[in-house]
Motif scaffolding. Structure first.
Motif, PDB file in Angstrom:
ATOM      1  N   UNK A 263       0.856  -1.195   0.000  1.00 54.39           N
ATOM      2  CA  UNK A 263       0.000   0.000   0.000  1.00 54.39           C
ATOM      3  C   UNK A 263       0.884   1.233   0.000  1.00 54.39           C
ATOM      4  N   UNK A 264       0.546   2.187  -0.841  1.00 55.82           N
ATOM      5  CA  UNK A 264       1.111   3.529  -0.769  1.00 55.82           C
ATOM      6  C   UNK A 264       0.211   4.437  -1.581  1.00 55.82           C
ATOM      7  N   UNK A 265       0.262   5.711  -1.312  1.00 56.26           N
ATOM      8  CA  UNK A 265      -0.594   6.636  -2.045  1.00 56.26           C
ATOM      9  C   UNK A 265      -0.685   7.965  -1.328  1.00 56.26           C
ATOM     10  N   UNK A 266      -1.675   8.752  -1.736  1.00 59.30           N
ATOM     11  CA  UNK A 266      -1.851  10.090  -1.175  1.00 59.30           C
ATOM     12  C   UNK A 266      -3.331  10.465  -1.262  1.00 59.30           C
ATOM     13  N   UNK A 267      -3.931  10.995  -0.193  1.00 63.00           N
ATOM     14  CA  UNK A 267      -5.354  11.337  -0.238  1.00 63.00           C
ATOM     15  C   UNK A 267      -5.607  12.631  -1.004  1.00 63.00           C
ATOM     16  N   UNK A 268      -6.782  12.716  -1.608  1.00 68.12           N
ATOM     17  CA  UNK A 268      -7.130  13.896  -2.408  1.00 68.12           C
ATOM     18  C   UNK A 268      -7.978  14.894  -1.635  1.00 68.12           C
ATOM     19  N   UNK A 269      -8.381  14.538  -0.426  1.00 65.78           N
ATOM     20  CA  UNK A 269      -9.231  15.420   0.372  1.00 65.78           C
ATOM     21  C   UNK A 269      -9.043  15.077   1.837  1.00 65.78           C
ATOM     22  N   UNK A 270      -9.118  16.089   2.714  1.00 66.31           N
ATOM     23  CA  UNK A 270      -8.958  15.840   4.135  1.00 66.31           C
ATOM     24  C   UNK A 270      -9.713  16.855   4.967  1.00 66.31           C
ATOM     25  N   UNK A 271      -9.539  16.766   6.247  1.00 69.02           N
ATOM     26  CA  UNK A 271     -10.145  17.722   7.169  1.00 69.02           C
ATOM     27  C   UNK A 271      -9.418  19.059   7.045  1.00 69.02           C
ATOM     28  N   UNK A 272      -9.953  20.130   7.647  1.00 64.03           N
ATOM     29  CA  UNK A 272      -9.279  21.434   7.541  1.00 64.03           C
ATOM     30  C   UNK A 272      -7.818  21.422   7.993  1.00 64.03           C
ATOM     31  N   UNK A 273      -7.469  20.536   8.912  1.00 61.80           N
ATOM     32  CA  UNK A 273      -6.089  20.462   9.383  1.00 61.80           C
ATOM     33  C   UNK A 273      -5.197  19.666   8.436  1.00 61.80           C
ATOM     34  N   UNK A 274      -5.812  18.932   7.517  1.00 59.98           N
ATOM     35  CA  UNK A 274      -5.032  18.118   6.580  1.00 59.98           C
ATOM     36  C   UNK A 274      -4.846  18.887   5.271  1.00 59.98           C
ATOM     37  N   UNK A 275      -4.072  19.936   5.329  1.00 59.51           N
ATOM     38  CA  UNK A 275      -3.944  20.854   4.193  1.00 59.51           C
ATOM     39  C   UNK A 275      -3.239  20.240   2.997  1.00 59.51           C
ATOM     40  N   UNK A 276      -2.457  19.191   3.211  1.00 60.49           N
ATOM     41  CA  UNK A 276      -1.724  18.573   2.098  1.00 60.49           C
ATOM     42  C   UNK A 276      -2.562  17.551   1.343  1.00 60.49           C
ATOM     43  N   UNK A 277      -3.746  17.246   1.857  1.00 54.00           N
ATOM     44  CA  UNK A 277      -4.621  16.267   1.195  1.00 54.00           C
ATOM     45  C   UNK A 277      -5.418  16.972   0.109  1.00 54.00           C
ATOM     46  N   UNK A 278      -4.833  17.075  -1.091  1.00 48.46           N
ATOM     47  CA  UNK A 278      -5.457  17.755  -2.220  1.00 48.46           C
ATOM     48  C   UNK A 278      -5.329  16.906  -3.479  1.00 48.46           C
ATOM     49  N   UNK A 279      -6.196  17.115  -4.471  1.00 49.09           N
ATOM     50  CA  UNK A 279      -6.052  16.366  -5.730  1.00 49.09           C
ATOM     51  C   UNK A 279      -4.705  16.594  -6.402  1.00 49.09           C
ATOM     52  N   UNK A 280      -4.205  17.841  -6.369  1.00 52.20           N
ATOM     53  CA  UNK A 280      -2.918  18.128  -7.004  1.00 52.20           C
ATOM     54  C   UNK A 280      -1.789  17.342  -6.352  1.00 52.20           C
ATOM     55  N   UNK A 281      -1.759  17.323  -5.016  1.00 50.66           N
ATOM     56  CA  UNK A 281      -0.703  16.586  -4.324  1.00 50.66           C
ATOM     57  C   UNK A 281      -0.843  15.083  -4.540  1.00 50.66           C
ATOM     58  N   UNK A 282      -2.071  14.587  -4.561  1.00 43.56           N
ATOM     59  CA  UNK A 282      -2.291  13.160  -4.809  1.00 43.56           C
ATOM     60  C   UNK A 282      -1.820  12.784  -6.206  1.00 43.56           C
ATOM     61  N   UNK A 283      -2.146  13.609  -7.185  1.00 42.02           N
ATOM     62  CA  UNK A 283      -1.693  13.345  -8.547  1.00 42.02           C
ATOM     63  C   UNK A 283      -0.170  13.415  -8.643  1.00 42.02           C
ATOM     64  N   UNK A 284       0.409  14.410  -7.998  1.00 45.37           N
ATOM     65  CA  UNK A 284       1.866  14.570  -8.040  1.00 45.37           C
ATOM     66  C   UNK A 284       2.565  13.373  -7.419  1.00 45.37           C
ATOM     67  N   UNK A 285       2.108  12.957  -6.232  1.00 42.60           N
ATOM     68  CA  UNK A 285       2.764  11.833  -5.556  1.00 42.60           C
ATOM     69  C   UNK A 285       2.679  10.566  -6.401  1.00 42.60           C
ATOM     70  N   UNK A 286       1.479  10.220  -6.837  1.00 34.29           N
ATOM     71  CA  UNK A 286       1.323   8.954  -7.556  1.00 34.29           C
ATOM     72  C   UNK A 286       1.976   8.982  -8.928  1.00 34.29           C
ATOM     73  N   UNK A 287       1.939  10.120  -9.609  1.00 35.00           N
ATOM     74  CA  UNK A 287       2.612  10.236 -10.902  1.00 35.00           C
ATOM     75  C   UNK A 287       4.120  10.066 -10.742  1.00 35.00           C
ATOM     76  N   UNK A 288       4.697  10.777  -9.786  1.00 35.44           N
ATOM     77  CA  UNK A 288       6.138  10.673  -9.572  1.00 35.44           C
ATOM     78  C   UNK A 288       6.532   9.300  -9.048  1.00 35.44           C
ATOM     79  N   UNK A 289       5.688   8.705  -8.223  1.00 32.02           N
ATOM     80  CA  UNK A 289       5.949   7.357  -7.722  1.00 32.02           C
ATOM     81  C   UNK A 289       6.020   6.362  -8.880  1.00 32.02           C
TER      82      UNK A 289
END
Length: 497
Positions: A263-289
């Motif tokens: 398992x590995x990946x990145x969430x595309x949405x999170x709570x207000x405190x989870x500012x890094x959980x965005x579609x852009x970051x999820x796409x970036x992580x998985x694409x680069x991975x």
């Protein structure tokens, strides 16, 4: 069948004859903890539609096994933690499970791994002592059926099984788990099964943003973290965590066990405190991975080691407990449209939505060096593009058509654009840590031709047409094009006859 050629430290595949290259594999996790998910048949169709060849499921659901029959997709099947007690106590329970849940569907449905227990060190009840006996009984059941060499048995773990992960060379397993860890590792070594681990740089960044940079977690770091004990350089957290596991295995003298990321990946949405959980970051992580894995460059401590990974997950799962991010790891919404665009080949971003929601440009675009980038950032990005990025930078060498003007901006622009076009002409492929800039005007000049998507490097050909007529194009899964003399190619091919 695939042939592997080692030419000047690079691996090439003869793609006109072959569909696949030997090397690392990329799969996806198919969790079903949701009340709005499509039927298994529709999920299997979605997987096949996007040419995904490896899928992990968390039980042996009969409808799922039937859905993947004759699909060519290889399944990793799970024995849940709730079954560990029964499987560990009586061999007959494992035999019956195999008879009823696996044998009726195999080999029409391809099954290559069985995971016995999942992250047992993280569950409230202490079931870790049950894992190895359950694994042994499942293995014995497979052996009775003559499948113990075709279906590997292992168990998945969280990175919490380590007591120390930094620096990687100091990686060590926690002494709290010694009672089951050593016999489990002995089982894996004896049966040539992988050590399975779930790795999430997202959590490391979310829980400690002052100590972990977002770029380092997303494979975008232009800086390097040096292991003081080995001198090895790490540009991303994923590699560092993998190597920490390898060093932990070596510390216990288990040097032959391969690490597999289940398992590995990145969430595309999170709570207000989870500012890094965005579609852009999820796409970036998985694409680069994906690009990192299919390069087959391994990790700093294990260069050229093949690495098999499973991205979590196929769908968003609305019934998962915990923070908002827990329900938003999927590549797809339950209706079948994509959360963001991702290409499993690593060559670029493609439209993954069933109905289509990818953004397309109306004309060709190019990527050049930004005038706002610092000289240091531009130089680092240029070195990366011509090295790990697998760009053919011959054209910017002395006497070649793109050497003049001999400036950092000019050379970086050529290299940036080559990488950009070879990797799908996406915004992510033109980032270079902020040093890249996408433009709509063709930057080609004189005999220096800037590539567009699907074009060949004609700038080198224009300088030496004779060498071009003697060449044949080899292409890695990354899209890197190299030119190999036909005489050398023929020698290589004849050596396999």
């Amino acid at each position: 069948m695939a042939w592997r050629f080692n030419l000047i430290l690079s691996t090439f595949c003869f793609l006109p004859l072959l569909d696949l290259c030997l090397g690392s594999t990329i799969g996806i996790c198919y969790g079903r903890n949701g009340d709005d998910l499509p039927t298994p048949d529709k999920a299997a169709e979605l997987v096949k539609q996007h040419n995904i060849k490896y899928v992990r499921i968390y039980d042996a659901n009969i409808q799922v096994l039937k859905a993947f029959a004759n699909s060519g997709v290889e399944l990793m099947i799970g024995v849940p933690n709730s079954d560990l007690l029964a499987f560990s106590q009586f061999q007959s329970n494992a035999d019956t499970w195999l008879k009823n849940n696996i044998l009726p569907y195999y080999p029409t449905t391809k099954i290559t791994y069985i995971t016995v227990g999942a992250e047992v060190t993280e569950v409230p009840t202490n079931v870790s002592a049950l894992v190895v006996p359950a694994m042994q009984n499942v293995f014995a059941a497979l052996k009775k059926a003559g499948l113990h060499r075709k279906i590997k048995v292992s168990s998945t773990h969280s990175l919490g099984i380590l007591s120390r992960s930094f620096p990687p060379s100091a990686g060590a397993f926690s002494s709290h788990y010694a009672h089951f860890l050593k016999p489990m590792l002995e089982f894996l070594a004896d049966n040539q099964s992988p050590f399975m681990v779930d790795i999430y740089p997202y959590y490391a960044y979310r829980d400690s943003p002052t100590n972990v940079s977002l770029d380092y977690a997303l494979f975008q770091s232009s800086s390097e973290v040096i292991d003081p004990n080995t001198g090895l350089l790490y540009t991303n957290m994923f590699d560092a965590q993998i190597d920490a596991l390898y060093y932990a295995l070596m510390a216990l003298n288990f040097r032959t066990i391969k690490v597999m990321v289940t398992e590995t990946g990145w969430p595309s949405k999170g709570s207000p405190k989870e500012t890094a959980a965005t579609p852009d970051n999820a796409q970036t992580y998985n694409t680069n991975l994906i690009r990192h894995v299919i390069n087959n460059t391994g990790t700093p401590a294990k260069p050229d080691e093949e690495l098999d990974i499973y991205i979590f997950s196929l769908f968003n799962e609305n019934r998962k407990p915990g923070m908002e991010s827990e329900r938003n790891w999927g590549l797809f919404y339950p209706v079948g449209t994509s959360v963001y665009n991702l290409d499993f080949t690593g060559k670029g971003v493609t439209e993954m939505a069933a109905g289509g929601n990818a953004t397309n440009t109306t004309g060709p675009t190019w990527c050049i060096a930004s005038s706002n980038a610092t000289e240091a950032d531009m130089k680092n990005a240029l070195n990366w593009a011509c090295g790990s990025g697998n760009v053919d930078c011959t054209a910017i060498q002395p006497s070649q058509p793109c050497y003049e003007p001999n400036t950092l901006v000019s050379h970086a622009s050529y290299a940036f654009n080559s990488y950009y076009q070879q990797n799908g002409a996406t915004d992510v492929a033109c980032s270079f840590g902020g040093a890249g800039l996408k433009v709509t005007n063709d930057p080609s000049y004189d005999k220096c031709i800037y590539l567009t998507a699907g074009s060949k490097n004609t700038s080198i050909a224009s300088n030496d047409s004779a060498s071009t007529s003697m060449a044949i194009s080899f292409q890695k899964q990354t899209g890197f094009v190299a030119w190999v003399p036909a005489s050398l190619l023929m020698h290589l091919l004849l050596s396999f006859v």
